[in-house]
Design a protein around this motif. Structure first.
Motif, PDB file in Angstrom:
ATOM      1  N   CYS A  24       0.835  -1.211   0.000  1.00 30.84           N
ATOM      2  CA  CYS A  24       0.000   0.000   0.000  1.00 30.84           C
ATOM      3  C   CYS A  24       0.865   1.254   0.000  1.00 30.84           C
ATOM      4  N   ARG A  25       1.888   1.258   0.802  1.00 31.19           N
ATOM      5  CA  ARG A  25       2.779   2.421   0.907  1.00 31.19           C
ATOM      6  C   ARG A  25       3.511   2.688  -0.397  1.00 31.19           C
ATOM      7  N   ASN A  26       3.925   1.602  -1.075  1.00 27.76           N
ATOM      8  CA  ASN A  26       4.719   1.740  -2.298  1.00 27.76           C
ATOM      9  C   ASN A  26       3.871   1.874  -3.559  1.00 27.76           C
ATOM     10  N   GLY A  27       2.540   1.771  -3.431  1.00 26.51           N
ATOM     11  CA  GLY A  27       1.666   1.954  -4.586  1.00 26.51           C
ATOM     12  C   GLY A  27       1.580   0.754  -5.507  1.00 26.51           C
ATOM     13  N   ASP A  28       1.843  -0.429  -4.994  1.00 30.58           N
ATOM     14  CA  ASP A  28       1.777  -1.649  -5.804  1.00 30.58           C
ATOM     15  C   ASP A  28       0.337  -2.169  -5.832  1.00 30.58           C
ATOM     16  N   TYR A  29      -0.467  -1.597  -6.720  1.00 29.06           N
ATOM     17  CA  TYR A  29      -1.901  -1.875  -6.788  1.00 29.06           C
ATOM     18  C   TYR A  29      -2.193  -3.367  -6.990  1.00 29.06           C
ATOM     19  N   ALA A  58      -0.980   4.526   2.287  1.00 25.38           N
ATOM     20  CA  ALA A  58      -1.409   4.764   0.907  1.00 25.38           C
ATOM     21  C   ALA A  58      -1.875   6.207   0.734  1.00 25.38           C
ATOM     22  N   ASN A  61       1.065   8.763   0.858  1.00 24.14           N
ATOM     23  CA  ASN A  61       1.919   8.678  -0.331  1.00 24.14           C
ATOM     24  C   ASN A  61       1.183   8.923  -1.639  1.00 24.14           C
ATOM     25  N   HIS A  63      -1.495   7.413  -3.221  1.00 24.80           N
ATOM     26  CA  HIS A  63      -1.903   6.298  -4.076  1.00 24.80           C
ATOM     27  C   HIS A  63      -3.430   6.206  -4.121  1.00 24.80           C
ATOM     28  N   TYR A  64      -4.033   7.021  -4.989  1.00 25.43           N
ATOM     29  CA  TYR A  64      -5.487   7.178  -5.060  1.00 25.43           C
ATOM     30  C   TYR A  64      -6.234   5.864  -5.269  1.00 25.43           C
ATOM     31  N   LYS A  65      -5.788   5.090  -6.260  1.00 23.94           N
ATOM     32  CA  LYS A  65      -6.499   3.843  -6.575  1.00 23.94           C
ATOM     33  C   LYS A  65      -6.477   2.876  -5.394  1.00 23.94           C
ATOM     34  N   ILE A  66      -5.378   2.817  -4.689  1.00 22.37           N
ATOM     35  CA  ILE A  66      -5.275   1.921  -3.531  1.00 22.37           C
ATOM     36  C   ILE A  66      -6.173   2.417  -2.409  1.00 22.37           C
TER      37      ILE A  66
END
Length: 160
Positions: A24-29, A58, A61, A63-66
């Protein structure tokens, strides 16, 4: 661990967190989506040893989609991190804060209430359950005309 509401956690460990948190933090959807299938509610909303939840990470950082995905999964919005902030308060932009806003003008009403209720009927022969508790206090209907409540819900949905 759950959704603690204390102002600050004193026992946090910077850098220590679950694989789900880091995704979640790194944006790995894709990884988040894959891991979500295997998580229960407590794991989804846990405060990690570093003092934040995956939703906090998330959000912070960007990451909207997450964030959208986590909120759709029921991730609690009111959990406080070690700084006493909700995920919403960790948002860095107004655009991210907007992700947290409810989509409907009525917070506790579905977009299409008619589709939220399944109308059913029960045989009149089944009025008593095996534990001697009457079962006819709940009535179901197969059409909207079959029940006043169903007609009311239908009328409300038409005027939303």
């Amino acid at each position: 661990m759950g959704s603690g509401h204390s102002k600050e956690r004193k026992d946090f460990q910077i850098g220590k967190a679950s694989e789900f948190y880091w995704a979640c933090r790194n944006g790995d959807y894709q990884k988040v989506k894959h891991l979500l299938v295997h998580l229960n509610f407590e794991q989804l909303s846990q405060i990690e040893p570093n003092g934040s939840t995956a939703l906090h990470a998330a959000t912070h950082n960007g990451h909207y989609k997450i964030v959208e995905l986590l909120l759709k999964q029921g991730c609690p919005r009111i959990t406080l991190n070690r700084f006493g902030h909700t995920a919403y308060e960790e948002a860095q932009t107004e655009q991210m804060r907007a992700v947290f806003h409810r989509q409907t003008h009525q917070r506790f009403v579905d977009e299409n209430p008619i589709e939220s209720f399944e109308l059913t009927s029960k045989s009149s022969d089944d009025k008593q359950t095996t534990d001697d508790v009457p079962d006819d206090w709940v009535k179901g209907y197969t059409t909207k005309r079959g029940a006043h409540e169903a007609n009311l819900m239908h009328a409300i949905a038409k005027h939303l």
